[in-house]
Write a protein that holds these residues in place. Sequence first.
Motif, PDB file in Angstrom:
ATOM      1  N   ARG A  42       0.763  -1.189  -0.049  1.00 53.00           N
ATOM      2  CA  ARG A  42      -0.139   0.009  -0.162  1.00 53.00           C
ATOM      3  C   ARG A  42       0.859   1.189   0.088  1.00 53.00           C
ATOM      4  NH1 ARG A  42      -3.501   1.925   5.032  1.00 53.00           N
ATOM      5  NH2 ARG A  42      -1.477   3.108   5.408  1.00 53.00           N
ATOM      6  N   ASN A  46      -3.004   5.391  -0.269  1.00 54.82           N
ATOM      7  CA  ASN A  46      -3.873   4.456   0.025  1.00 54.82           C
ATOM      8  C   ASN A  46      -4.421   3.528  -0.901  1.00 54.82           C
ATOM      9  OD1 ASN A  46      -4.138   5.112   3.162  1.00 54.82           O
ATOM     10  ND2 ASN A  46      -5.684   6.883   2.663  1.00 54.82           N
ATOM     11  N   TRP A  47      -3.491   3.894  -2.098  1.00 54.13           N
ATOM     12  CA  TRP A  47      -3.836   2.760  -3.117  1.00 54.13           C
ATOM     13  C   TRP A  47      -2.930   1.531  -2.918  1.00 54.13           C
ATOM     14  CZ3 TRP A  47      -7.823   3.063  -6.631  1.00 54.13           C
ATOM     15  CH2 TRP A  47      -8.194   4.376  -6.697  1.00 54.13           C
ATOM     16  N   LYS A 102      -8.037   0.301  -3.312  1.00 53.39           N
ATOM     17  CA  LYS A 102      -7.956   1.454  -2.335  1.00 53.39           C
ATOM     18  C   LYS A 102      -8.094   1.150  -0.980  1.00 53.39           C
ATOM     19  CE  LYS A 102      -7.817   6.002  -2.161  1.00 53.39           C
ATOM     20  NZ  LYS A 102      -8.630   6.861  -2.583  1.00 53.39           N
ATOM     21  N   ALA A 103      -7.654   1.461  -0.263  1.00 50.86           N
ATOM     22  CA  ALA A 103      -7.932   1.525   1.327  1.00 50.86           C
ATOM     23  C   ALA A 103      -8.546   2.788   1.646  1.00 50.86           C
ATOM     24  CB  ALA A 103      -6.684   1.440   2.177  1.00 50.86           C
ATOM     25  N   TYR A 104      -9.489   2.698   2.667  1.00 49.73           N
ATOM     26  CA  TYR A 104     -10.372   3.590   3.297  1.00 49.73           C
ATOM     27  C   TYR A 104     -10.302   3.648   4.877  1.00 49.73           C
ATOM     28  CZ  TYR A 104     -12.467   3.983  -1.400  1.00 49.73           C
ATOM     29  OH  TYR A 104     -12.643   4.031  -2.580  1.00 49.73           O
ATOM     30  N   GLY A 113      -9.527  -0.178   8.577  1.00 48.93           N
ATOM     31  CA  GLY A 113     -10.741   0.434   7.618  1.00 48.93           C
ATOM     32  C   GLY A 113     -11.123  -0.576   6.526  1.00 48.93           C
ATOM     33  N   TYR A 115     -10.887  -2.204   2.888  1.00 47.90           N
ATOM     34  CA  TYR A 115     -10.014  -2.380   1.906  1.00 47.90           C
ATOM     35  C   TYR A 115     -10.613  -2.965   0.623  1.00 47.90           C
ATOM     36  CZ  TYR A 115      -6.020  -1.247   4.528  1.00 47.90           C
ATOM     37  OH  TYR A 115      -4.887  -0.607   5.516  1.00 47.90           O
ATOM     38  N   TYR A 162     -12.614  -5.835   5.764  1.00 47.88           N
ATOM     39  CA  TYR A 162     -12.342  -5.036   6.967  1.00 47.88           C
ATOM     40  C   TYR A 162     -10.964  -5.472   7.704  1.00 47.88           C
ATOM     41  CZ  TYR A 162     -12.621  -2.839  11.601  1.00 47.88           C
ATOM     42  OH  TYR A 162     -12.161  -2.140  12.696  1.00 47.88           O
TER      43      TYR A 162
END
Length: 229
Positions: A42, A46-47, A102-104, A113, A115, A162
């Motif tokens: 990552r 956050n990609w 993408k991660a949030y 978060g 993913y 998650y």
Amino acid sequence: MSQDKGNKMNAILFDYCHQFPLADLKEDFGDNSSLSFSFIHRNKHNWFYGIDGAYIFGDNIKDENIFDNISTVNGEIINKDGLFANVLTYERGFSSFLYSGKAYPFYKDNETGLYISIGVGYIEHRIRIQTQEDIIPHLNEEYKKGYDRLTGGVSAKMNVNYMYFSKKNNIKIYFGIELIKGWTSHLRSYNFNTRSYNSDNIRNDLIIGIKTGFIIPIFKRNDSEFHYK
């Protein structure tokens, strides 16, 4: 002076997934399991991207008459000594994907978060035929290929995970769901069970899975860039 901060992460993931076959795959197998190994990178925006591989296994074979043409009227298979043989069947397979997403993150300076990712790869499945210690001439290694329904092809996968990274201890776990779509075809030309040639048509293999696993970060760094004016 201004400061830009971001998190980079490399990690290895291990997970167990319980899978539910749908569409054409549901005609062949019931619920099964998979064990997966994955590498993920990552960046600070956050990609992320990665590669994974999974071993698929189960024992729910839908075709109960697969050996009818080589068994007695009572469904028994005879070994070379004229005794009843013990023949077991299992589902076996594997898959491998390249993926990105993408991660949030839910919190600042913490990787916890959602993913979300999509990927492309290959999937293969078959019926494993185990004859134990019996020697069965009509189920030798070559003849098994006429019954194993070996199937494979290009596939795509979507994951929604998650991921939880505790700041108090070393607990790093995740759980999520996955959807796999396979455009597969028969890799054996002839099926001994039906005494017919297999179709060249593309199959619609679908899998929904529920997974849980743990995360091993192997490199993690906070990057800070200072710009002086």
